[in-house]
Structures are given as C-alpha cells and as structure tokens.
Write a protein that holds these residues in place. Structure first.
Motif, short mmCIF file in Angstrom:
data_model
loop_
_atom_site.label_atom_id
_atom_site.label_comp_id
_atom_site.label_asym_id
_atom_site.label_seq_id
_atom_site.Cartn_x
_atom_site.Cartn_y
_atom_site.Cartn_z
N MET A 1 -33.23 -25.97 37.97
CA MET A 1 -31.90 -26.52 38.27
C MET A 1 -31.73 -27.92 37.68
N ARG A 2 -32.78 -28.73 37.82
CA ARG A 2 -32.69 -30.09 37.28
C ARG A 2 -32.54 -30.07 35.77
N GLY B 1 -29.14 -30.21 34.66
CA GLY B 1 -28.31 -31.39 34.96
C GLY B 1 -28.02 -31.58 36.43
N ILE B 2 -28.57 -30.72 37.27
CA ILE B 2 -28.30 -30.83 38.71
C ILE B 2 -29.32 -31.79 39.32
N SER B 3 -28.82 -32.80 40.03
CA SER B 3 -29.73 -33.82 40.57
C SER B 3 -30.69 -33.20 41.58
#
Lengths: 252, 438
Positions: B392-393, B396-398
């Motif tokens: 996920m990271r 671009g997901i924090s």
C-alpha cells in the motif's frame, strides 16, 4: 532523472548490493538482467523503499531529491512505481477503493484537491480499457483469488492510473504465459513517453522482445558488470550468463 | 466510599431481604419464587474468582470492590442524548436509563398485531402467566451474575412476536448508564419470544454518560420457535469506567435461524456470554463478534453452541484488534450431544495484536459425543501483514492510512453481517474513526 552512485545495501548483515552505478534519463528504458541471486530484486526493493534492506553506502537522487531520505509512500508520490514480482492479496479492500485512496493521498502530497467519485471513475475506466483490465475485477478485493496473469495486469493497470515518472518492473514476466506477457507489455508500451522512464528487471530475454530497452545491464554479485545496447540481451539469451561470470572472475 | 465498607455480595443479599419484606402477596408468586431461588444460588456461588475455570482470565475483583447506586433515578432528557445518537432509521427505539424503562423517550412504530413490546414490569402486570412461562427458563444455574440478575429483575423488555408475523422495523434497545453524578449499576432483563415462522431484528446498544463508574449486568433470554428468523445485535460503546457483564441465552427450535453480532467498541471491562442451544433439527446459528480494546481495557467473549438435535449447523467468527496494554479472551464451546448426528459446527477466532504489551487468550473447546459430525475450529493471533503494508505504501498511501485500511479490511466481513442499516452505518463510522487513531 535517476542517478545511482556506488549504492550498497545489505539485509540481515549480508551485503547484497556492492556498489551500483546507474544513470536513467527521461524517456529511457533500462533492462536489468542477471542470474538468480545477483541482486536484481534487491535493487528494485531498495529503490522503492522497502525497509527490510539497510543502505550501507552510496547515494540515489531522483529529480534532484535524495531518494534514500524518503519513505516508501513519499517516493510513490514523487513518481516512483514498483510493479511487484508477487503482488499482495488484500482481502476486504477493493481494487477501486485502494486506488482511490492512493490517487488522493498522492494528490494531497502534491497539494492538489482530491478527485471526486465521478472524476475518479471516469479516469479509472479509461485506464482499465488501456490495459484491457476487466471492470469486474475492480470491484473485487485487491488481488484476492486473481490468477497470476490478472495480478500482473492489475499491477500495470495501477501503473496506468498513477502515471509514474519512473516505473520499476520487478520480474513482471515471471509466471506469465505468452498471451499474458504480450498484454502486460502492450500496457507498458502504451505508457511510454519522452518524459517517463522504466527499469525492467528480468531474468529472461523474452519480455524484452515486447518491451524493447534502450540499454541492457548485467547485474552479477551485487555489481553491474556489463552494459550495452538491446542486442546484449539477445547475446545473453544465446550464450547464457557463464561467459559473463568467467569475465568477472578473470578480472576479479 | 463510605467508612463502613461492606462488600458488594453482603450488601446485595441484604437488599434482597429488604425488598422481599416490602412485598405483599406477590412474594408467594411463582415469579418471585424464581427470584428467591436465584438469590440463594447467588449466595452459594458468590462472585466468581480466577480459580473458576470460566473466569480464569477475567478478574472481577476490581468490579466488586466498588460501590454502586443500583437503578438510580436520573434526570436525563432527550437533549442529553444528543452525543449518543445513532443514525436515523424508522425503528422501534426503547430507552432505558440506569436500568429503568423510559417510555417518554421511547417510540414504538410497529403495530401491536405484529409485535408486542412492553417493559417487563408492565407485561407482568398484564399477563403474569405469560411472562412467567418464559422468565428464567433458559439460564445457566451455575453463573453467579445471571443468578444475581434474576434475583433483582426489575425492568427490561418483554418482546413477543406472534406466529407468522414479519416485523419490518427493527427493535433497538438503548441502555444508558447515567454516571455523571455517582457510581451506578443496572441489571436489565429482557425476554424475546419469536413465534413460529415469525421474523424480527433486535439490537441492544449500551452507552455511558459521565465519568463515574458504571456496572451493567444484563441478561437476555431469546426463544426462537420453529421456522422463526431472528437477528440479534449487541453493541457496547461504553466509557473507560464501565464494567459490563452480559449474558444472552438462546433456544432454537426446528428449522429456525438465528444470527448474533456482538461488537465491543469501548468499555473498561466487558464479559459477554452468548449461549445458544440448537434444540431443534435443521437449525442454523451464526455468531459474529468484533472487539477493539485499547488502553488497559479487557474484553472477554464466551460462547456456547450446544447441538442437541441432529442436522443443524452453527457457524462462528470472532475478530479482534488489540492495542496498548489491553487484554482479550475468547472461549468458544461447541457441544455435540449424542443425538445430534449430522451436525456441522464451525468456529474461528482471528486477532491482530498491535502491541507487545497487549495479549489475547483464545480457547476453543469442543465436546463431541456423536460420530457423524463435521466440526472445525481455528484461531490465529498475529500482527499487521508487513508485505500488505509495504504494498500500500508503495502506491503512495501513508503508513497510518494503510494501517487503518488494513485493519478495517480485517473487520469488514464481520461488519457486513450486521443487517440493521442504521446500526451498521453507526459501526462503520465509529470503527473507522477508532482505527485511524494512531
């Protein structure tokens, strides 16, 4: 665009990358080849910010920024995309929701307003068409129960949506039959442009029949030991890696 | 606390004597005899200690060392409930404050042909025989808290769905502990009778107002007649100072369906007993549970699927996310009696433990006396999947956002089982908010 200098990295105390140098300019496609265990996937992982690896030396700059200082999500927001060798199955999160979160998190990072549902759906439908991704997969949980080919296509689809400046394809060809390979390659090619670059990590030459690289590099024992034009890939296909290994041992 | 501290058990026994002495002829009623038997049982049993196998991981010492005002009057108005709202829905909504039924806050929308909803007190006044037929018929004699509830049964709800009636609007029971002024305690007792081929959805929602201690000891008995279809949800969103012991006893007859969803969002100490007797053939019982303890909260779910007759199925899925120094307990019993051939029984308990100081104790307990059965059970306790988090990271997901998405996804299959829209919507919001907390 991307400049790697004397990059060294290790995992659990074992040094895998032993001084990598590589320069990728806008619009270029670089293939990284090499025998198993040479450090190809490690390089892809280190560039995308996987935390299991410890960078022990050297530097990486991306569009003038110190890449190694950025968290994985910041690298993605800066425009780096890793297509996974083994895409992860995430039950309970639909592909569409996952992508919407990703797109809007990146927009937030750039100081842009989030896309509303309608804008997002329109964009996603266009991109799905581009990579021949079936709409029904979008509503399913991310990669859950997807075939190997569907998972890889989903990677390329995500890439199309996120429009990275630098795409890193980590053995995207592994486990794909020739039809799936062709579809994936077509997806990648349709995204090629003068300002977008790619690093294609592969063990076999056959992917490079479809995604034609500008440069081919051979990674062996954590170093790039040979670089050349696209014809180098054919030579490797024909002669295997032994002659390269021999060359390295001679010099070493 | 007063200087002359007496322990809670002694106080309760004395209270019972006083109440009994104030009764007139009613003391000789069959109803009261059940209560008297229960107080004796409670006297014998006393409050459980950790030496009791069923209470090994759940220590009530702190709970019983407090003093409480039982069934305290409250000046609570509708306006005070503003913060405790759940999304609007056309439903039968019944309010209880500190255990007292509040008709002035409540609204009943279903017609009386479809469903009879009344306070236990009123129902008993009008038809003592009917209420007595069901009161305390299903409970477990060895459970001290249940005996205590029986002895002090004062108020609660009597719900009766006549045969063949389909009740469209759900019944939502809201139990509010008003602990703004003092330590309070309540012992609601509910009886739900669902006639043959009838259908109803019932939810019990528990909240606390104020910062003082509250103690809820709730018991619900549910009778599911043949071909009936019952959905029953329990939502606990109480304060950091709330103790809750809840017991739900269910009896199912032939070809009936029963769904239970138990969600513990918040509370200092929570113990839920969900005991289902599959007392008919071709029944199916489903139990879903979710819990999210943090800080030093304690959540204990004990369940029983008691297969007494052949050809029935039970299916259980509990999930928990534990943070900080919280503790979780799951004990799932499956009994398959000798007669209960062709039973299918499935049980699963999955947990994510986010801190090294949090702990989860799981114990599946299968006792099978029939030979032609299919049973399975499994428990897992793990951390957030690091590979999924990185995936996920890398898009671009924090990290925080990815964590809350993954945790929400972990719960999603249980949340989706909740079929009362307003309750599910409420839970979706509260859970998402809770999971986004760092």
């Amino acid at each position: 665009m991307l400049s790697i200098n004397e990059l060294r990295a290790s995992i659990e105390g074992k040094e895998i990358l032993k001084g990598i140098n590589l320069e990728v300019k806008p619009g270029e496609v670089h293939a990284i080849m090499g025998p198993n265990g040479s450090g190809k996937s490690t390089l892809a992982s280190v560039l995308s910010g996987r935390e299991d690896y410890e960078v022990t030396g050297g530097s990486v700059t991306f569009d003038g920024k110190d890449l190694l200082e950025l968290a994985a999500e910041e690298r993605a927001a800066e425009g780096i995309f890793l297509a996974f060798q083994y895409p992860v199955e995430i039950p309970g999160v639909t592909t569409i929701n996952f992508l919407k979160t990703a797109v809007n998190e990146i927009r937030k990072y750039k100081g842009e307003n989030p896309l509303d549902a309608a804008q997002f759906l329109k964009m996603v439908r266009e991109k799905a068409k581009l990579v021949s991704m079936n709409d029904s997969l979008l509503k399913r949980a991310l990669n859950e129960g997807f075939s190997g080919g569907e998972k890889k296509r989903n990677e390329i689809f995500q890439m199309a949506v996120l429009e990275p400046k630098l795409a890193i394809l980590d053995e995207t060809d592994s486990g794909l039959d020739i039809d799936a390979l062709r579809i994936v390659a077509e997806g990648v090619n349709s995204l090629r442009s003068p300002d977008r670059s790619a690093i294609v990590v592969t063990h076999y030459q056959r992917l490079l029949d479809y995604i034609v690289p500008d440069f081919v590099h051979v990674l062996y024992k954590g170093r790039i030991v040979k670089s050349g034009p696209k014809e180098l890939a054919l030579e490797l296909e024909e002669k295997g890696y032994d002659w390269i290994k021999a060359e390295v041992e001679e010099v070493g | 606390m007063s200087t002359e501290t007496i322990d809670l058990k002694t106080k309760l026994l004395a209270d019972f004597q006083v109440r009994e002495s104030l009764m007139n002829g009613e003391a000789s009623s069959a109803f009261h005899q059940k209560k008297r038997a229960a107080i004796h049982r409670f006297e014998e049993l006393g409050f459980p200690t950790v030496r009791n196998e069923e209470w090994k991981y759940s220590n009530v010492k702190e709970l019983i060392s407090e003093s409480y005002h039982f069934n305290a009057d409250s000046s609570l108005q509708l306006a005070d409930l503003q913060d405790l709202r759940i999304p609007e829905q056309v439903a039968n909504i019944l309010y209880f404050v500190n255990g007292q039924y509040k008709p002035e806050l409540s609204s009943i929308v279903s017609s009386t042909e479809k469903i009879i909803i009344d306070s236990l007190q009123n129902a008993y006044k009008q038809n003592p025989e009917l209420v007595n037929r069901y009161f305390n018929e299903l409970t477990d004699e060895s459970e001290a808290f249940t005996a205590l509830n029986t002895a002090f049964t004062l108020d609660g709800l009597f719900i009766h769905v006549p045969d063949n009636q389909v009740v469209e609007q759900p019944v939502i029971l809201r139990f509010i502990s008003d602990a703004r002024e003092e330590n309070v305690a309540s012992q609601p007792r509910n009886i739900i009778v669902v006639g043959k081929n009838a259908q109803v959805k019932v939810a019990e929602a528990f909240r606390t107002l104020g910062e003082q201690r509250s103690f809820t000891n709730a018991v619900t008995e549910i009778f599911v007649e043949r071909d009936a279809h019952v959905e029953y949800y329990k939502v606990q969103n109480e304060s950091e100072n709330a103790y809750h012991i809840g017991t739900t006893q269910v009896n199912m007859k032939d070809k009936s369906h029963f769904y239970a969803g138990t969600v513990t969002l918040n509370g200092k100490f929570t113990r839920n007993n969900l005991n289902i007797a599959l007392d008919g053939e071709y029944c199916d019982a489903h139990m879903y549970g979710l819990y999210f303890p943090d800080g030093s909260q304690h959540v204990d779910n004990h369940t029983i699927a008691d297969h007494r007759k052949p050809n029935s199925e039970s299916n259980e899925l509990y999930k928990g996310i534990l943070r900080d120094k919280s503790k979780g307990v799951f004990n799932g019993k499956i009994f398959v009696r000798e007669d209960a051939q062709k039973t299918n029984a499935f049980q699963s308990c999955k947990n994510i433990v986010l801190s090294t100081e949090a702990s989860m104790n799981t114990k599946p307990q299968l006792e099978i006396f029939a030979d032609d059965v299919k049973c399975s059970h499994g428990t897992t306790t793990g951390q957030i999947d690091e590979e999924a988090l990185f995936y996920m990271r890398s898009r671009g997901i924090s990290k925080n956002e990815a964590m809350s998405l993954l945790m929400y996804a972990f719960c999603a299959d249980v949340i989706s089982q909740i079929k009362i829209d307003s309750i599910r919507e409420y839970l979706e919001n509260v859970i998402a908010e809770k999971l986004s907390k760092k």
